[in-house]
Design an enzyme around this catalytic site. Structure first.
Site, mmCIF file in Angstrom:
data_model
loop_
_atom_site.group_PDB
_atom_site.id
_atom_site.type_symbol
_atom_site.label_atom_id
_atom_site.label_comp_id
_atom_site.label_asym_id
_atom_site.label_seq_id
_atom_site.Cartn_x
_atom_site.Cartn_y
_atom_site.Cartn_z
ATOM 1 C CB SER A 144 -0.919 0.025 1.213
ATOM 2 O OG SER A 144 -1.040 -1.239 1.795
ATOM 3 C CE LYS A 148 8.440 -2.149 2.246
ATOM 4 N NZ LYS A 148 8.110 -3.142 3.275
ATOM 5 C CB ALA A 195 14.819 -13.232 -1.582
ATOM 6 C CD GLU A 234 5.192 -12.620 -2.269
ATOM 7 O OE1 GLU A 234 4.155 -13.308 -2.351
ATOM 8 O OE2 GLU A 234 5.206 -11.379 -2.324
ATOM 9 C CG ASP A 270 1.358 -9.316 8.513
ATOM 10 O OD1 ASP A 270 0.541 -10.251 8.651
ATOM 11 O OD2 ASP A 270 1.301 -8.499 7.570
ATOM 12 C CD GLU A 312 0.612 -13.869 1.552
ATOM 13 O OE1 GLU A 312 0.991 -14.621 2.496
ATOM 14 O OE2 GLU A 312 -0.577 -13.615 1.336
HETATM 15 N N1 ADE Z 1 9.918 -8.822 -2.875
HETATM 16 C C1 ADE Z 1 9.856 -8.103 -1.764
HETATM 17 N N2 ADE Z 1 11.041 -8.021 -1.180
HETATM 18 C C2 ADE Z 1 11.894 -8.724 -1.937
HETATM 19 C C3 ADE Z 1 13.276 -9.050 -1.836
HETATM 20 N N3 ADE Z 1 14.025 -8.613 -0.831
HETATM 21 N N4 ADE Z 1 13.808 -9.831 -2.775
HETATM 22 C C4 ADE Z 1 13.028 -10.282 -3.765
HETATM 23 N N5 ADE Z 1 11.748 -10.019 -3.925
HETATM 24 C C5 ADE Z 1 11.185 -9.247 -3.010
#
Ligand code: ADE
Length: 314
Positions: free
Chosen positions: A44, A63, A116, A120, A159, A163
């Site tokens: 959001s 992010k 990563a 997920e 949380d 996901e």
């Molecule tokens: N989606 C949200 N955070 C992520 C991350 N650290 N690596 C890969 N995909 C993601």
């Protein structure tokens, strides 16, 4: 009139360098240092994007949080809580997404996280329907180990759900999204505010608006159930009905559910947070060591857990 973000702007002398030695010669990091790529996820208030650090070629997940949007919705403290949780967790555990840098400009906050590559856990479960007992054991063990670390550092996630469990290039777990995380001050044992996703919310959160580290153990029980059964432990036709089921501990195991996993889930899905396996203080018969010693984890080598290859996802 600037909110103290605990972050340094691109124009300031020293951008916040979260990880010690990295980038020690030129410590000013900003968005121009990265080449932004595809969107990995959207929330959001934030967008996570793949990005390459131009100087090193290293890939990250950044992010990006929109400042105006955060301010308009009074979510600046939430963003700061997330950053503080990540800073407190540092680079101390392979099962937690690491914050490499944090900075901001006029428009956005940026959290430069480990990438990563395998996305997920939720998408894996959805794609496969459910996970094998072997796979579940491996991921549950990594979760236990990461939770132990987080809780030792005084961070409650609040949380936890598939996901928020990412898979790295070796298909090991990385816990992410500390946006609803809570930092316990020394002496503080409970946090009061409501958060969480319906299916994983603990009874104490629903009934007393209270979370303790043990609320993460409840979520762990829900996640283990879901990995094996391929469906939620608690699911009603509405959020309200889901909550009713949680309050009354109304769930059943599908036929064929591994017996030891079943025993473990039952010991985690206890209404009383103090009775959950792993919730006791160190040294008590109900502590994290007791959780690690549960028969479901008998074949787990805790010392090599983060080096052992992941079982094939099936
Ligand atoms: N989606 C949200 N955070 C992520 C991350 N650290 N690596 C890969 N995909 C993601």
């Amino acid at each position: 009139r600037d909110v103290n973000l605990g972050l340094r702007g691109a124009g300031s002398r020293a951008a916040s360098r979260v990880r010690g030695s990295r980038n020690s010669s030129a410590s000013r990091v900003s968005a121009v240092d990265f080449q932004f790529g595809e969107i990995l996820g959207e929330g959001s208030y934030s967008t996570v994007m793949r990005a390459v650090h131009r100087a090193t070629g290293q890939e990250y997940a950044i992010k990006v949080l929109d400042k105006n949007h955060l301010k308009r919705n009074n979510k600046m403290p939430t963003a700061m809580a997330e950053k503080n949780a990540l800073v407190r967790l540092g680079s101390g555990h392979p099962g937690v997404v690491r914050l490499n840098w944090a900075f901001h400009d006029d428009w956005s906050l940026y959290f430069v996280l480990d990438l990563a590559k395998n996305g997920e856990m939720q998408s894996r479960i959805s794609r496969m329907g459910s996970l094998s007992t072997e796979c579940t054991r491996y991921y549950a063990a990594q979760l236990v180990d990461a939770l132990d670390y987080m809780h030792t550092k005084g961070v409650i996630h609040r949380d936890l759900k598939p996901e928020n469990l990412l898979l790295d290039d070796a298909f090991r777990i990385k816990i992410t999204d500390f946006g609803t995380g809570k930092l316990l001050d020394s002496g503080e044992e409970k946090a009061k505010t409501f958060v969480g996703t319906a299916q994983y919310v603990s009874p104490e959160l629903l009934e007393a608006c209270e979370t303790t580290p043990s609320s993460d153990l409840w979520a762990l029980g829900c996640i283990i159930y879901q990995m094996i059964a391929g469906r939620f432990a608690f699911q009603g036709l509405s959020e309200y009905l889901t909550w009713q089921k949680i309050k009354h501990l109304e769930y059943t195991f599908p036929e064929g559910f591994d017996e030891q996993a079943k025993d473990l889930v039952q010991k985690l899905l206890q209404r009383d947070p103090e009775l959950r396996l792993g919730a006791g203080s160190p040294g008590s018969p109900n502590d994290m060591q007791a959780l690690r010693s549960h028969p479901f984890f008998a074949s787990i080598n805790w010392k090599t857990l983060w080096k052992d290859p992941a079982p094939p996802l099936e």
